[in-house]
Scaffold this active site. Structure first.
Site, PDB file in Angstrom:
ATOM      1  N   GLY A  45       4.155   9.338  -7.490  1.00  0.00           N
ATOM      2  CA  GLY A  45       3.002   9.255  -6.598  1.00  0.00           C
ATOM      3  C   GLY A  45       3.091  10.333  -5.533  1.00  0.00           C
ATOM      4  O   GLY A  45       4.201  10.751  -5.166  1.00  0.00           O
ATOM      5  N   GLN A  50       1.196  14.279   2.304  1.00  0.00           N
ATOM      6  CA  GLN A  50       2.513  14.805   1.922  1.00  0.00           C
ATOM      7  C   GLN A  50       2.473  16.277   1.534  1.00  0.00           C
ATOM      8  O   GLN A  50       3.525  16.900   1.378  1.00  0.00           O
ATOM      9  CB  GLN A  50       3.088  14.005   0.749  1.00  0.00           C
ATOM     10  N   CYS A  98      10.595   8.007  -1.829  1.00  0.00           N
ATOM     11  CA  CYS A  98       9.426   8.792  -1.416  1.00  0.00           C
ATOM     12  C   CYS A  98       9.808  10.268  -1.410  1.00  0.00           C
ATOM     13  O   CYS A  98      10.882  10.620  -0.912  1.00  0.00           O
ATOM     14  CB  CYS A  98       8.994   8.361  -0.016  1.00  0.00           C
ATOM     15  N   LEU A  99       8.955  11.114  -1.961  1.00  0.00           N
ATOM     16  CA  LEU A  99       9.265  12.549  -2.029  1.00  0.00           C
ATOM     17  C   LEU A  99       9.418  13.159  -0.627  1.00  0.00           C
ATOM     18  O   LEU A  99      10.070  14.186  -0.484  1.00  0.00           O
ATOM     19  CB  LEU A  99       8.182  13.295  -2.821  1.00  0.00           C
ATOM     20  N   HIS A 140       2.069   1.964  -1.767  1.00  0.00           N
ATOM     21  CA  HIS A 140       2.960   2.949  -1.142  1.00  0.00           C
ATOM     22  C   HIS A 140       2.158   4.198  -0.748  1.00  0.00           C
ATOM     23  O   HIS A 140       2.250   4.684   0.375  1.00  0.00           O
ATOM     24  CB  HIS A 140       4.098   3.314  -2.111  1.00  0.00           C
ATOM     25  N   GLU A 141       1.335   4.679  -1.692  1.00  0.00           N
ATOM     26  CA  GLU A 141       0.534   5.882  -1.414  1.00  0.00           C
ATOM     27  C   GLU A 141      -0.559   5.578  -0.394  1.00  0.00           C
ATOM     28  O   GLU A 141      -0.845   6.386   0.486  1.00  0.00           O
ATOM     29  CB  GLU A 141      -0.074   6.447  -2.703  1.00  0.00           C
ATOM     30  N   HIS A 144       0.536   5.907   3.107  1.00  0.00           N
ATOM     31  CA  HIS A 144       0.598   7.291   3.600  1.00  0.00           C
ATOM     32  C   HIS A 144      -0.713   7.691   4.272  1.00  0.00           C
ATOM     33  O   HIS A 144      -0.713   8.475   5.218  1.00  0.00           O
ATOM     34  CB  HIS A 144       0.869   8.266   2.445  1.00  0.00           C
TER      35      HIS A 144
END
Ligand code: NI
Length: 184
Positions: A45, A50, A98-99, A140-141, A144
């Site tokens: 994701g 991000q 998470c990236l 999760h996304e 953000h």
């Protein structure tokens, strides 16, 4: 085109993102670039903040998790201006990463299923019920877009354990296999 990924500590990750207007330039290309960037970083994701754009849009693809989580099979989506219209009272706790927070994996409690309404990259509206790990990825996304990250949701005890790691990331003292955007 691969886009550099913003790390925890960059203020863009803490902003409430703006809705995407229908005339947003090169939306399709942006969605393709976000998928590419996500795949090349081995993520499932990626949200627009991000990659440094404070707009309400994210991409997810759970295909590679399908053996463990069958609900993720074919769960590839670009969601624009998403709204969570329903969520289960039942919750599930699972590990996330998470990236933007490389090397940190922690358990997070989330609803077992949700209903989400969104526009795809062609601005076509969809509403669907999403279950299990696919719901987790979506939430999760979605977080953000509201300036939240998963480590905000971990237990106070775990927070103290990962504090030093998070501080290092915020100072850019982190190595990862994908390109990140230096923190100013
Ligand atoms: Ni994330």
């Amino acid at each position: 085109m691969l886009l550099p990924i913003v790390l925890l500590g960059d203020p863009v990750l803490r902003k409430v993102a703006e809705p995407v207007p229908a005339d947003y330039p090169d939306l399709k290309k942006l969605s393709e670039d976000m998928f590419l960037t996500m795949y090349s970083a081995n993520g499932v994701g990626l949200a627009a903040p991000q990659i440094g754009r404070s707009i309400r849009m994210f991409v997810v693809d759970g295909s590679e998790l399908a053996s463990e989580y069958p609900e993720c099979k074919g769960f590839k989506r670009c969601m624009i201006n998403p709204v969570i219209t329903e969520e289960s009272e039942e919750t599930v706790t699972k590990e996330e990463g998470c990236l933007s927070i490389p090397g940190v994996y922690e358990s997070v409690k989330r609803p077992a299923w949700i209903v989400v309404k969104y526009l795809d990259a062609d601005f076509v509206e969809h509403e669907e019920r999403v279950e299990g790990y696919a719901a987790r990825m979506t939430l999760h996304e979605y977080d953000h877009l509201d300036g939240k990250v998963f480590v905000d949701k971990v237990s106070p005890l775990r927070k103290t354990f990962i504090k030093t790691k998070l501080q290092k990331i915020s100072k850019g003292k982190v190595s990862c296999s994908y390109r990140t955007k230096p923190i100013k």
